[in-house]
Scaffold this motif. Structure first.
Motif, short mmCIF file in Angstrom:
data_model
loop_
_atom_site.label_atom_id
_atom_site.label_comp_id
_atom_site.label_asym_id
_atom_site.label_seq_id
_atom_site.Cartn_x
_atom_site.Cartn_y
_atom_site.Cartn_z
N VAL A 139 28.18 41.28 34.00
CA VAL A 139 29.02 40.94 34.46
C VAL A 139 28.85 39.61 35.33
O VAL A 139 29.64 38.78 35.37
CB VAL A 139 30.39 41.80 34.93
CG1 VAL A 139 31.34 40.90 35.92
CG2 VAL A 139 30.91 42.76 34.23
N MET A 192 26.36 45.84 35.56
CA MET A 192 27.59 46.43 34.74
C MET A 192 27.84 45.41 33.67
O MET A 192 28.00 44.18 33.83
CB MET A 192 28.98 46.56 35.86
CG MET A 192 30.25 46.96 35.13
SD MET A 192 31.40 46.96 36.37
CE MET A 192 31.12 45.36 37.66
N ALA A 193 27.78 45.88 32.46
CA ALA A 193 27.97 45.20 31.43
C ALA A 193 29.54 44.41 31.14
O ALA A 193 30.29 45.11 31.76
CB ALA A 193 27.64 45.95 29.89
N ILE A 194 29.48 43.53 30.55
CA ILE A 194 30.61 42.79 30.34
C ILE A 194 31.73 43.57 29.61
O ILE A 194 33.08 43.66 29.97
CB ILE A 194 30.64 41.42 29.72
CG1 ILE A 194 29.94 40.46 30.51
CG2 ILE A 194 31.96 40.63 29.36
CD1 ILE A 194 29.56 39.28 30.11
N GLY A 195 31.31 44.37 28.51
CA GLY A 195 31.96 45.09 27.76
C GLY A 195 31.18 46.02 26.96
O GLY A 195 30.19 45.97 27.12
N SER A 237 34.43 47.46 31.04
CA SER A 237 33.26 47.02 31.79
C SER A 237 33.17 48.15 33.00
O SER A 237 32.03 48.98 33.23
CB SER A 237 33.45 45.77 32.34
OG SER A 237 34.78 45.46 33.08
N SER A 252 31.27 51.67 32.72
CA SER A 252 30.17 51.77 33.49
C SER A 252 30.06 53.00 34.44
O SER A 252 29.22 53.53 34.61
CB SER A 252 29.98 50.37 34.35
OG SER A 252 28.68 50.70 35.26
N TYR A 275 28.55 36.14 33.83
CA TYR A 275 29.62 35.89 32.76
C TYR A 275 29.53 34.40 32.20
O TYR A 275 29.43 33.32 33.17
CB TYR A 275 30.78 36.01 33.38
CG TYR A 275 31.89 36.43 32.42
CD1 TYR A 275 32.38 37.56 31.88
CD2 TYR A 275 32.71 35.03 31.99
CE1 TYR A 275 33.46 37.38 31.08
CE2 TYR A 275 33.92 35.34 31.38
CZ TYR A 275 34.15 36.44 30.81
OH TYR A 275 35.21 36.51 29.57
#
Length: 228
Positions: free
Chosen positions: A166, A219-222, A80, A84, A169
């Protein structure tokens, strides 16, 4: 303390929030020290990770909680926050193809000294319009949306397109409903982190220099994850 080094300050803030979340969830399932030592799959997983990744800590001595919390937190951090940080500036760097040409149109000159190569020789190497546009589009897609599309220091849901951020979530990631309280606490802490990032960016007059990499909404989780 490193002043005005946002990768460190914002990244540490996100790490602390993430670590606290992971620690809470793991303590829900590993209530005693022996639980970690007796979980052979967990031990094997940690040893395999430590062989592949230098930063991963092995579970030694046994029956310690901190190494497993660190390992899980680190795995999420890499997918993450660090991912990023790696991709956030790709369009700035590679969106202008002359900064790093992805493909040349002809073989480089041979049999010539460096001072014999002229401007005309260099121009012959430049890619055509199709390749230039392809590189720009690729850099844009890989960089994602790591800063708002407007000049405001604030971030609104309409200003970003980061999927699976994120900040959002999902609580449904756990079948065990008792873990929802940890997700709620994590989301609340991320809201505080987002406000802190926005506050810091508010003091930066030039929009281009505002640092959004660790903003939870951008920011993406994964990497390639879709937990919904």
């Amino acid at each position: 303390e490193l002043h005005n080094y946002r990768y460190h300050s914002d990244g540490t803030m996100y790490w602390d929030s993430l670590y606290s979340y992971v620690q809470g969830v793991l303590r829900r399932y590993y209530t005693k020290a022996d639980d970690i030592d007796d979980d052979c799959e967990l031990q094997s997983w940690s040893k395999e990770l430590s062989r592949q990744i230098a930063r991963i800590a092995q579970l030694h001595p046994a029956r310690q909680e901190e190494p497993i919390v660190f390992n899980v937190s680190n795995a999420i951090m890499i997918g993450s926050g660090m991912h990023s940080a790696l991709t956030a500036g790709m369009y700035d760097q590679y969106g202008y193809p002359l900064n790093a040409i992805g493909r040349i149109s002809s073989p480089p000159p041979t049999g010539m000294e460096k001072d014999e190569i002229g401007e005309e020789d260099i121009l012959k190497l430049l890619p055509d319009k199709h390749v230039v546009l392809l590189q720009m589009a690729t850099a844009y897609v890989l960089s994602g949306t790591h800063r708002p599309t407007h000049d405001s220091a604030e971030v609104s849901p309409d200003s970003v397109t980061t999927p699976n951020a994120v900040m959002h979530y999902p609580r449904s990631v756990f079948l065990d409903k008792s873990c929802e309280k940890f997700v709620q606490a994590f989301q609340a802490k991320l809201q505080e982190d987002a406000a802190d990032v926005a506050l810091k960016n508010g003091g930066v007059k030039e929009p281009h220099w505002r640092y959004w990499t660790f903003h939870p909404q951008l920011m993406a989780i994964g990497i390639g994850s879709n937990p919904k």
